[in-house]
Design an enzyme around this catalytic site. Structure first.
Site, PDB file in Angstrom:
ATOM      1  N   LYS A  89       0.837  -1.211   0.000  1.00 33.44           N
ATOM      2  CA  LYS A  89       0.000   0.000   0.000  1.00 33.44           C
ATOM      3  C   LYS A  89       0.873   1.263   0.000  1.00 33.44           C
ATOM      4  O   LYS A  89       1.958   1.293   0.600  1.00 33.44           O
ATOM      5  CB  LYS A  89      -0.899  -0.050   1.232  1.00 33.44           C
ATOM      6  CG  LYS A  89      -1.949   1.044   1.340  1.00 33.44           C
ATOM      7  CD  LYS A  89      -2.816   0.757   2.555  1.00 33.44           C
ATOM      8  CE  LYS A  89      -3.754   1.890   2.895  1.00 33.44           C
ATOM      9  NZ  LYS A  89      -4.555   1.575   4.101  1.00 33.44           N
ATOM     10  N   SER A 164      -9.226   2.404   3.553  1.00 38.46           N
ATOM     11  CA  SER A 164      -8.298   3.093   2.679  1.00 38.46           C
ATOM     12  C   SER A 164      -7.467   2.152   1.813  1.00 38.46           C
ATOM     13  O   SER A 164      -6.781   2.598   0.901  1.00 38.46           O
ATOM     14  CB  SER A 164      -7.368   3.996   3.495  1.00 38.46           C
ATOM     15  OG  SER A 164      -6.554   3.245   4.378  1.00 38.46           O
ATOM     16  N   SER A 188      -9.728   0.239   7.681  1.00 37.74           N
ATOM     17  CA  SER A 188      -9.163   0.297   6.338  1.00 37.74           C
ATOM     18  C   SER A 188      -8.729  -1.026   5.745  1.00 37.74           C
ATOM     19  O   SER A 188      -8.394  -1.095   4.569  1.00 37.74           O
ATOM     20  CB  SER A 188      -7.974   1.269   6.319  1.00 37.74           C
ATOM     21  OG  SER A 188      -8.406   2.581   6.590  1.00 37.74           O
TER      22      SER A 188
END
Length: 476
Positions: A89, A164, A188
């Site tokens: 990520k 996220s 997330s």
């Protein structure tokens, strides 16, 4: 690119007859160990799949396609997932790759070294192909941007894939990679898992090596992990990560192979602390799982949520503090090119919200620090708490976009993200499992929480539920 599901609700995926096939990460690692396929072949297949679907999904932040990062020979020899292609990520440093945190407010230079967590993640032997997209600083629950194209949900491209860790979720769900990095500061991991039909485990506070940002938080609410399509991939990952480093203050998880035989007490919470309305498909998914657990011999009963009713306001105040800190220190924390005027509407709105209510921050933090003790009472008589992940199915793109007026946007976010933040503040583990379907054919996640340090019970129960109600596949 394969499209299935009908013209009104197309599904985008890349599953096909290549080296990856329909295998999960555990199966691919076994093929590598058996010499039936090489890490290079798996990387090439994954890169081809990403190139096929990413123009539609917009999930890649930076790629290493010309020079994938293969595990060294010694790491590959001991790594349980050696040779499996993956992504990290875009809030975690990888040497030589920019870390832009999903923001248009600066242009990061390539990182000089790996982040603290990157070494633990790659100790599993996986092959790194690039970085996945996320919303600005991970503040939003949808992967949408100030000006750029949103990251789309492969189950239905006009809908949000959550956030996220949205880029990771989109590519795992679409079959481009079987496993990808995610982290969770308010949901997330679990939110995009619920939106994309994946398994998403948020581990206990301290279970993995903390990233650099998490270490500086007044309350560390961030947990590292992965998004996967199978429970066994998540179980294999946490066991492999534990081989690299294990927190001696927590009981070991070890490799969980399947369901346990013991009888559990499960408390059910449907009404959230936000008092948000819960849609019928979400209620039905929780009721279905409650029935499955009861049929398996567990004691299942409704319970009251043990959280201060001020929790939603306190969490927003803390969320706003983090936005204020990020924007006030951006030139030092992120890059000298940081320009606060270029942050998106949610970040700017949260900063303003905090500035208008500065006096409320100390009380909010004080109450949030008591949440762990209050939440622990939920597990005095129950091993698990069952709830929805989200109050309703994933919304269309635009509903939570950062350009929505702030007061409206924050209300929508609080009403939707009604369950996951408590475990972040309490530091307890929780998992999202794809065990429901919305009226529009989108995945609906069901949430299980456990006491601090008890990921094993979550994984054992997840194995049992996956066996009793196999997860729907996007290519079905």
């Amino acid at each position: 690119m394969a499209i299935s599901g009908g013209m009104t609700s197309p599904r985008i995926h890349s599953f096909g007859d290549d080296a990856l096939g329909e295998h999960d990460a555990v199966a691919l690692a076994q093929l590598v160990r058996d010499g039936q396929v090489s890490p290079v072949e798996l990387a090439d297949a994954a890169i081809a799949r990403i190139r096929l679907v990413d123009p539609a999904l917009n999930a890649i932040a930076a790629d290493l396609f010309d020079a994938p990062r293969f595990a060294s020979a010694d790491v590959a020899a001991r790594g349980a997932l050696a040779g499996v292609p993956t992504l990290i990520k875009d809030n975690t440093d990888v040497e030589g790759v920019p870390t832009n945190h999903g923001s248009e407010a600066f242009s990061a230079r390539p990182a000089r070294r790996d982040g603290a967590y990157t070494a633990q993640y790659l100790s599993t032997g996986m092959t790194l192909l690039g970085k996945s997209r996320m919303p600005e600083f991970g503040f939003n629950a949808t992967t949408e941007f100030r000006t750029g194209e949103p990251t789309r949900n492969p189950w239905r491209a006009d809908h949000s894939v959550g956030a996220s860790s949205g880029g990771s979720a989109a590519l795992v769900a679409a079959g481009a990679v079987p496993i990808a990095h995610a982290n969770d500061g308010g949901g997330s991991i679990r939110i995009p898992a619920a939106c994309a039909g994946l398994v998403g485990l948020k581990c206990s506070r301290g279970r993995h090596v903390d990233g650099e940002q998490a270490r500086r938080l007044p309350i560390n609410m961030v947990s590292e992990g992965v998004l996967t399509r199978t429970v066994r991939d998540t179980a294999a990952f946490v066991a492999a990560a534990e081989d690299h480093w294990r927190n001696p203050k927590l009981p070991p998880i070890g490799l969980v192979h399947g369901p346990a035989r013991r009888r559990l007490r499960v408390g059910v919470v449907v009404e959230p602390v936000t008092r948000a309305p819960v849609d019928e498909p979400t209620r039905a998914a929780v009721e279905r799982v409650a029935a499955l657990l009861e049929d398996a011999g567990h004691v299942v009963e409704p319970i009251e949520i043990a959280v201060d009713p001020r929790f939603p306001d306190d969490f927003v105040q803390y969320w706003a503090l983090l936005a204020d800190l990020a924007t006030s220190t951006g030139k030092l924390t992120f890059d000298r090119s940081f320009d606060r005027r270029m942050t998106d509407g949610l970040t700017a709105g949260l900063r303003s919200h905090h500035r208008r209510r500065l006096g409320r921050t100390p009380g909010a933090i004080r109450r949030l620090r008591r949440v762990a003790g209050d939440w622990a009472t939920m597990f005095a008589r129950h091993e698990l708490v069952l709830s929805p992940v989200l109050a309703h199915a994933t919304p269309p793109l635009g509903f939570l976009a950062p350009g929505v007026p702030f007061d409206q946007l924050i209300d929508r976010l609080v009403q939707w993200v009604s369950y996951t933040p408590v475990d972040n503040i309490a530091g307890t583990p929780a998992i999202s499992l794809p065990l429901g379907t919305s009226d529009g054919g989108l995945p609906v996640g069901v949430h299980l929480s456990a006491a601090h340090g008890d990921e094993r019970t979550l994984l054992e129960t997840a194995f049992a539920l996956e066996e009793a109600a196999p997860f729907e596949r996007i290519y079905a």
